[in-house]
Design an enzyme around this catalytic site. Structure first.
Site, mmCIF file in Angstrom:
data_model
loop_
_atom_site.group_PDB
_atom_site.id
_atom_site.type_symbol
_atom_site.label_atom_id
_atom_site.label_comp_id
_atom_site.label_asym_id
_atom_site.label_seq_id
_atom_site.Cartn_x
_atom_site.Cartn_y
_atom_site.Cartn_z
ATOM 1 N N PHE A 151 21.432 -2.542 -37.033
ATOM 2 C CA PHE A 151 22.128 -1.941 -35.896
ATOM 3 C C PHE A 151 21.612 -0.529 -35.632
ATOM 4 C CE2 PHE A 151 26.005 -0.080 -33.832
ATOM 5 C CZ PHE A 151 25.909 -0.839 -32.671
ATOM 6 N N TYR A 152 21.204 0.181 -36.691
ATOM 7 C CA TYR A 152 20.584 1.498 -36.516
ATOM 8 C C TYR A 152 19.383 1.396 -35.581
ATOM 9 C CZ TYR A 152 17.433 5.371 -37.622
ATOM 10 O OH TYR A 152 16.563 6.426 -37.538
ATOM 11 N N ALA A 153 18.480 0.469 -35.867
ATOM 12 C CA ALA A 153 17.296 0.294 -35.028
ATOM 13 C C ALA A 153 17.681 -0.105 -33.615
ATOM 14 C CB ALA A 153 16.369 -0.745 -35.646
ATOM 15 N N THR A 155 20.387 0.721 -31.970
ATOM 16 C CA THR A 155 20.896 1.871 -31.220
ATOM 17 C C THR A 155 19.763 2.781 -30.764
ATOM 18 O OG1 THR A 155 21.285 3.222 -33.212
ATOM 19 C CG2 THR A 155 23.117 1.858 -32.418
#
Length: 335
Positions: A151-153, A155
């Site tokens: 999910f970091y990537a 965003t």
């Protein structure tokens, strides 16, 4: 010039702000001082910047648009460099909402502010994580980056897309840059180098994921800062389009650029470099790859070189040695 930088109590923001202040510029630093990792470390970075009369600190969250508005309105920056984010690939598995709030809502606030106040150049930090487990190497900016593994990537990729729309709608010059495993003095405690050196000094095991078979395109912090400053002077436009390899949009003054040297090192080589510099073997604990990890990162620096004339060059030996010396000098202040 006047630079508004978000995340100046963070690793990269601190180094960038310090360099700009040393070069005679004015910097307004905006940081939320979140407790994701040691506040003592963040406070020590802030104290270093506070020694410069041209530094103005503001403590606040990216979600606080009214505070961002007031800060930018009062300061009137020439360049806005947005580095603040909820960082960490693995933490995004535990607390994805923190990434939604900071990386999406916070970044949208930055886009709104940049267009409302007519900032000359907006620069946004992205990440090599947007490439996911791309099988094609080296990673080129023109490669598809539509399969994020965390999910970091996701965003960060979403921020790039939002930025493109703002560049098109409001003719706002925007440059996004994708970092590749940045390391160096004043680094984050959740990163491998910090964790490995600390564990070895304390005679504890170091955890090596992926059975040590992973590789990373390590980028020393001074090289990264040089590249950001170089790119801040290259406003995206048709006058500097690079044939064949550019990501400069045909609809907007927008581009993304890798910041990496294109010289990946294996994780075992990385550990052996630390061992050599510290003069002792590490107690190695080999573990399988963690969820969300990628087997390798490998930047193509061709676009960066075409735009700025240089790429990251500092080798692992020199960079790790600088970190180890810094940690030995400062560990009692920040642990």
């Amino acid at each position: 010039m006047r630079y508004f930088i978000t995340g100046t109590a963070g690793f990269i923001g601190f180094h960038l702000a310090r360099r700009l202040l040393e070069d005679g510029h004015e910097v307004l630093g905006f940081d939320g001082m979140t407790p994701y990792y040691s506040l003592r470390l963040k406070e020590a970075r802030n104290a270093g910047l506070a020694q410069f009369p041209a530094f103005r600190p503001v403590i606040g969250m990216l979600e606080d648009k009214s505070l961002l508005d007031k800060s930018v309105e009062d300061f009137k920056p020439d360049v806005l460099i947005h580095l603040a984010a909820q960082a960490g690939v693995r933490y995004s598995l535990e607390n994805p909402k923190a990434y939604l709030d900071s990386n999406l809502i916070g970044s949208w606030n930055i886009l709104e502010i940049a267009r409302n106040y007519g900032v000359g150049h907006l620069m946004l930090a992205s990440t090599s994580s947007v490439y996911g487990a791309n099988p094609d190497i080296p990673f080129r900016e023109t490669d598809r980056a539509d399969e994020p593994l965390t999910f970091y990537a996701a965003t960060k990729k979403a921020t790039e897309l939002m930025a493109h729309s703002y560049a098109h709608l409001y003719k706002l010059p925007i440059t996004g840059f994708r970092f590749f495993t940045v390391y160096g003095p004043w680094g984050r405690p959740d990163m491998a180098l910090f964790k490995f050196v600390k564990a070895m000094i304390e005679d504890r095991e170091i955890e090596i994921y992926g059975e040590g078979k992973m590789s990373r395109d390590f980028t020393y912090i001074d090289d990264l800062v040089n590249s950001i400053i170089d790119l801040s002077k290259v406003y995206p436009g048709e006058d500097n389009r690079v044939a064949g390899i550019d990501t400069l949009s045909h609809q907007a003054p927008f581009r993304v650029v890798n910041i990496g040297g294109g010289q990946p090192s294996g994780l075992i080589d990385f550990v052996e470099t630390i061992e050599r510099i510290m003069g002792k073997p590490a107690k190695r604990k080999m573990l399988p790859m963690q969820k969300g990890d990628v087997p390798r990162t490998f930047a193509s620096p061709d676009l960066l070189v075409a735009l700025t004339g240089r790429k990251p060059e500092i080798g692992l030996e020199e960079g790790v040695k600088a970190f180890v010396q810094w940690y030995l000098d400062h560990r009692h202040e920040i642990d």
